[in-house]
Design a protein around this motif. Structure first.
Motif, PDB file in Angstrom:
ATOM      1  N   ARG A 290       0.833  -1.206   0.000  1.00  0.00           N
ATOM      2  CA  ARG A 290       0.000   0.000   0.000  1.00  0.00           C
ATOM      3  C   ARG A 290       0.869   1.258   0.000  1.00  0.00           C
ATOM      4  O   ARG A 290       0.540   2.251  -0.636  1.00  0.00           O
TER       5      ARG A 290
ATOM      6  N   GLU B 175       2.202   2.032  -3.411  1.00  0.00           N
ATOM      7  CA  GLU B 175       1.209   2.635  -4.306  1.00  0.00           C
ATOM      8  C   GLU B 175       1.162   4.155  -4.203  1.00  0.00           C
ATOM      9  O   GLU B 175       0.603   4.820  -5.072  1.00  0.00           O
ATOM     10  N   THR B 176       1.770   4.709  -3.145  1.00  0.00           N
ATOM     11  CA  THR B 176       1.749   6.170  -2.959  1.00  0.00           C
ATOM     12  C   THR B 176       2.961   6.856  -3.587  1.00  0.00           C
ATOM     13  O   THR B 176       3.079   8.082  -3.499  1.00  0.00           O
TER      14      THR B 176
ATOM     15  N   ASP C 259       3.196  10.816  -2.593  1.00  0.00           N
ATOM     16  CA  ASP C 259       1.940  11.526  -2.381  1.00  0.00           C
ATOM     17  C   ASP C 259       1.672  11.475  -0.875  1.00  0.00           C
ATOM     18  O   ASP C 259       1.185  10.469  -0.344  1.00  0.00           O
TER      19      ASP C 259
ATOM     20  N   ARG D 196      -0.394  12.953   1.157  1.00  0.00           N
ATOM     21  CA  ARG D 196      -1.765  12.869   1.671  1.00  0.00           C
ATOM     22  C   ARG D 196      -2.267  11.433   1.598  1.00  0.00           C
ATOM     23  O   ARG D 196      -2.921  10.938   2.527  1.00  0.00           O
ATOM     24  N   ARG D 197      -1.957  10.749   0.500  1.00  0.00           N
ATOM     25  CA  ARG D 197      -2.325   9.329   0.401  1.00  0.00           C
ATOM     26  C   ARG D 197      -1.554   8.503   1.407  1.00  0.00           C
ATOM     27  O   ARG D 197      -2.091   7.570   2.020  1.00  0.00           O
ATOM     28  N   LEU D 198      -0.268   8.824   1.587  1.00  0.00           N
ATOM     29  CA  LEU D 198       0.534   8.076   2.555  1.00  0.00           C
ATOM     30  C   LEU D 198      -0.023   8.256   3.966  1.00  0.00           C
ATOM     31  O   LEU D 198      -0.080   7.295   4.742  1.00  0.00           O
TER      32      LEU D 198
ATOM     33  N   GLN E 252      -3.074   8.696   4.738  1.00  0.00           N
ATOM     34  CA  GLN E 252      -4.265   7.856   4.831  1.00  0.00           C
ATOM     35  C   GLN E 252      -3.886   6.385   5.037  1.00  0.00           C
ATOM     36  O   GLN E 252      -4.511   5.681   5.836  1.00  0.00           O
ATOM     37  N   VAL E 253      -2.841   5.949   4.320  1.00  0.00           N
ATOM     38  CA  VAL E 253      -2.387   4.563   4.467  1.00  0.00           C
ATOM     39  C   VAL E 253      -1.896   4.298   5.892  1.00  0.00           C
ATOM     40  O   VAL E 253      -2.137   3.239   6.468  1.00  0.00           O
TER      41      VAL E 253
ATOM     42  N   ALA F 106       1.130  15.281   6.160  1.00  0.00           N
ATOM     43  CA  ALA F 106       0.195  15.697   5.108  1.00  0.00           C
ATOM     44  C   ALA F 106       0.125  17.205   4.920  1.00  0.00           C
ATOM     45  O   ALA F 106      -0.650  17.690   4.105  1.00  0.00           O
TER      46      ALA F 106
END
Length: 399
Positions: A4, A7-8, A353, A355-357, A359-360, A385
């Motif tokens: 996951r 993917e960021t 990224d 912000r995505r990280l 979230q992960v 973030a």
């Protein structure tokens, strides 16, 4: 979790960087967590070359704004000798960095034969300051006074050049090395310094009052330079004032004045078009900056925060984080830190990224990394973030 996180991330290039942002910013700032690392400087150069193809025409680095004029003159006109220009024009001793020399060489080669509108420009955006003190205000004040004296009615000037020289005295009293630690050794609150602050303020106001005449009198670069000298003169005198202060606020005011000078220079550069900025993360981040100095915890708003307050979505900030700097004793990061999680990925460098990280990692609460070397500032995982992205470089090449 590892899949996951992977993917960021994406490759580090200007196209990926701009896709990461919601809009193309007028000012794109890339931070670094330490100084003088050639690996990071070469990466900065690579990104700038790519960003030039995207329409960015100015690079601004954490260096003396006045000596930076020498570099800008060289890259736009070719006047001077490369090695001398880099040594004199890039402050803090950073002219010795091979990547800085390569940046200036490439900019000059790029500009050869191009019209002025298509040329790339160089700027230092720091004040004429070192951690040990500040320059004399002589250069900025006399240049500002001379510019105005040659173009407006001299009766409008607040003093003559002779009076200015008398009030300035010797440069040695302004650059006294002991003044940073002992306010009593500073002349920043002398009667002469107080008079100079009023004169500098009047000269700076006159530059704005006489804008139509001054703009019409010569090329735009002369107007830009007059405003730069005005900003620098008033900022330096304010900095010297606080060097002489004896209150507990002294150090906090000094770092705050420095970043305010940086921010004013950056905002002026943004007026002429898209700018790529490179400096320490602490200067460019949006959140309030802090550090310990002289036994105190200092908190202040850095240049990035001040610029962001004015430009909003036109300002973008991408921090840089590192895995190892083995030649400085910084080894592989602990696996429960953000740097450790990114270090486990196979890429030598990547764009994250954030912000995505975030979230992960939600709920995982990575541990803050502690650096054994004072010259490297690790990421604050609580503020992951807050930026627009993150460049992660796995290993620094040996010095």
């Amino acid at each position: 979790m590892a899949n996951r996180i992977e993917e960021t991330v994406r490759s580090v290039d200007s196209a990926a960087l701009l896709r990461l942002l919601s809009r193309r910013p007028r000012m794109l700032a890339l931070g670094e967590p330490t100084h003088r690392e050639e690996t990071l400087l070469h990466l900065r150069n690579e990104l700038f070359r790519q960003l030039v193809e995207e329409g960015y025409r100015t690079i601004a680095i954490e260096s003396d704004c006045l000596t930076g004029l020498l570099v800008d003159e060289y890259v736009t006109s070719g006047e001077g000798v490369l090695d001398e220009i880099v040594e004199r024009g890039i402050s803090h001793g950073w002219g010795a960095c091979a990547a800085n020399r390569e940046l200036v060489r490439w900019m000059r080669a790029h500009n050869e034969g191009r019209p002025a509108a298509e040329q790339v420009r160089f700027a230092g955006f720091d004040g004429p300051l070192e951690i040990t003190g500040a320059a004399s205000p002589r250069q900025a004040l006399t240049a500002l006074h001379g510019h105005l004296a040659a173009r407006v009615d001299t009766g409008l000037l607040p003093c003559t050049r002779e009076t200015l020289d008398r009030l300035l005295g010797t440069d040695a009293q302004w650059t006294e090395p002991a003044a940073m630690r002992d306010p009593a050794r500073s002349v920043g609150q002398s009667a002469e310094a107080g008079r100079l602050r009023l004169i500098a303020d009047d000269l700076a106001a006159l530059v704005e009052e006489q804008a139509p005449r001054l703009i019409a009198a010569g090329p735009p670069q002369e107007w830009e330079r007059a405003r730069l000298h005005a900003r620098t003169a008033t900022g330096l005198l304010r900095y010297h004032h606080w060097m002489a202060d004896r209150s507990p606020a002294r150090l906090a005011r000094l770092v705050g004045v420095r970043d305010q000078m940086m921010a004013r220079n950056l905002l002026a550069l943004a007026e002429r078009g898209p700018v790529f900025v490179h400096a320490h993360n602490t200067h460019l981040q949006r959140e309030e900056s802090s550090m310990r100095m002289g036994g105190q915890r200092l908190e202040w708003w850095g240049a990035g925060a001040l610029v962001d307050a004015r430009l909003g979505a036109e300002y973008a900030f991408v921090a840089t984080a590192l895995g190892t700097i083995r030649h400085q004793g910084v080894e592989v990061p602990a696996p429960d830190t953000v740097e450790g999680l990114l270090y486990a990925l196979p890429a030598g460098r990547c764009l994250v990224d954030t912000r995505r990280l975030a979230q992960v990692l939600d709920g995982a609460r990575p541990a803050p990394r502690v650096s054994p070397w004072f010259g490297y500032a690790p990421l604050d995982p609580e503020r992951l973030a807050d930026g627009d992205g993150l460049v992660f470089v796995r290993d620094m090449a040996p010095a």
